[in-house]
Design an enzyme around this catalytic site. Sequence first.
Site, short mmCIF file in Angstrom:
data_model
loop_
_atom_site.label_atom_id
_atom_site.label_comp_id
_atom_site.label_asym_id
_atom_site.label_seq_id
_atom_site.Cartn_x
_atom_site.Cartn_y
_atom_site.Cartn_z
N ASP A 82 -7.80 27.95 23.04
CA ASP A 82 -6.45 27.35 22.60
C ASP A 82 -6.04 27.76 21.16
O ASP A 82 -6.84 27.70 20.39
CB ASP A 82 -6.64 25.75 22.59
N HIS A 180 2.90 19.36 18.24
CA HIS A 180 1.48 18.96 17.78
C HIS A 180 1.30 17.66 16.93
O HIS A 180 2.13 17.47 16.31
CB HIS A 180 0.51 19.89 17.27
O1 LIG Z 1 -1.07 21.29 22.22
C1 LIG Z 1 -2.11 21.18 22.02
C2 LIG Z 1 -3.21 21.85 22.15
O2 LIG Z 1 -3.17 23.17 22.01
C3 LIG Z 1 -2.17 19.41 21.83
O3 LIG Z 1 -1.24 18.75 21.73
P1 LIG Z 1 -0.94 17.21 21.45
O4 LIG Z 1 -1.19 17.21 19.76
O5 LIG Z 1 0.22 16.61 21.81
O6 LIG Z 1 -2.29 16.57 21.93
O1 LIG Z 2 -3.06 22.45 18.79
C1 LIG Z 2 -4.03 22.12 18.45
C2 LIG Z 2 -5.18 21.11 18.92
O2 LIG Z 2 -4.70 20.03 18.89
C3 LIG Z 2 -6.28 21.59 18.37
O3 LIG Z 2 -6.59 21.21 17.10
P1 LIG Z 2 -7.87 21.35 16.11
O4 LIG Z 2 -7.33 22.82 15.45
O5 LIG Z 2 -7.88 20.57 14.94
O6 LIG Z 2 -8.80 21.55 16.98
ZN LIG Z 3 1.46 27.96 18.32
ZN LIG Z 4 -1.17 23.62 21.16
#
Ligand SMILES: O=C(CO)COP(=O)(O)O
Ligand SMILES: O=C[C@H](O)COP(=O)(O)O
Ligand SMILES: [Zn+2]
Ligand SMILES: [Zn+2]
Length: 315
Positions: A82, A180
């Site tokens: 991700d 986010h």
């Molecule tokens: O997009 C996300 C991770 O890539 C998570 O989104 P949320 O913060 O809405 O849960």
């Molecule tokens: O988009 C972000 C995700 O919620 C991951 O967050 P993080 O980098 O704190 O693991």
């Molecule tokens: Zn992005």
């Molecule tokens: Zn994201």
Amino acid sequence: MGLVTTKEMFEKAFVGGYAIGAFNINNMEIVQGVVAAAKAQNSAVILQVSKSALKYAHPKYLKAMVDAAVEETGLDIALHLDHGPDFETCKECIEVGFTSVMYDGSHLDYEENVATTKAVVEYAHAHGVVVEAELGKLAGVEDDVKVDAANATYTDPDQAVDFVTRTGVDSLAIAIGTSHGAYKFKGEAKLDFDRLETITKKLEAAGFHNFPIVLHGASSVDQRCVAMCNEYGGKIDGAKGIPAEMLRKASSMAVCKINMDTDLRLAMTAAIRKSFGEKPEAFDPRGYLGDARNLIQELVEDKIKNVIGSTDSMK
Ligand SMILES: O=C(CO)COP(=O)(O)O
Ligand SMILES: O=C[C@H](O)COP(=O)(O)O
Ligand SMILES: [Zn+2]
Ligand SMILES: [Zn+2]
């Protein structure tokens, strides 16, 4: 049997008018809670790992837990990076055995985003791995980078077609109003569904049939979890997410992957706070972590069944 890519999942989801949930994993209880929910709903699922999750839990540990989940459940599970920040991180995850990676160059200059996405696609495809990229800026907090809300820009439909054509990417994350974290809207929730429709039509016209769109920042910020956190000593004020009806609508359209992390964090924290509040004498981690795992399962089952609609996608 083993991990799968998202290719077939998205083909079925597009045609079936539902979306596959992509849940961020950081530890064993989250993996088990999400996977138990997917199993109970007979649903395919995407488990995704951010750069900070890689740092926290180590890629090999995460991969091993997800392999165990596949072996135990027989479900179609994709392991996805991700918000991959650079080519190297994508490459590292592909080497470990991830089946999908996201390269996120959305904050960069357009040409730079195109160039690096294309390089990641070439490398990933040569290794049987699919790639997600992002175009447009989400407001809010994203992997430590604060994107000024005022500076946030939605995805341009013509640019989306140009981007997919030039990069060969397998799916595209777009900006239509989600963000986010737990504070998505000050006033009323609003998503630009017209823009999503236009992007889909233009991609279709350019020859990208049933092209899968990804929605980041799609937690609903479950108010029961927020209330539970606050009841047991938390201080979470004014948190607001994407209403379930909007996610249902997006899932029925071209959105095939819906990302959720914040809702899992809130559920985990709520369950642990409640456990600590109600059983101050207890100190076995399996007690409160078990409660957290159960609440995550409950929440994810509800999403699969009542929001994104991927129940029985394994059939
Ligand atoms: O997009 C996300 C991770 O890539 C998570 O989104 P949320 O913060 O809405 O849960
Ligand atoms: O988009 C972000 C995700 O919620 C991951 O967050 P993080 O980098 O704190 O693991
Ligand atoms: Zn992005
Ligand atoms: Zn994201």
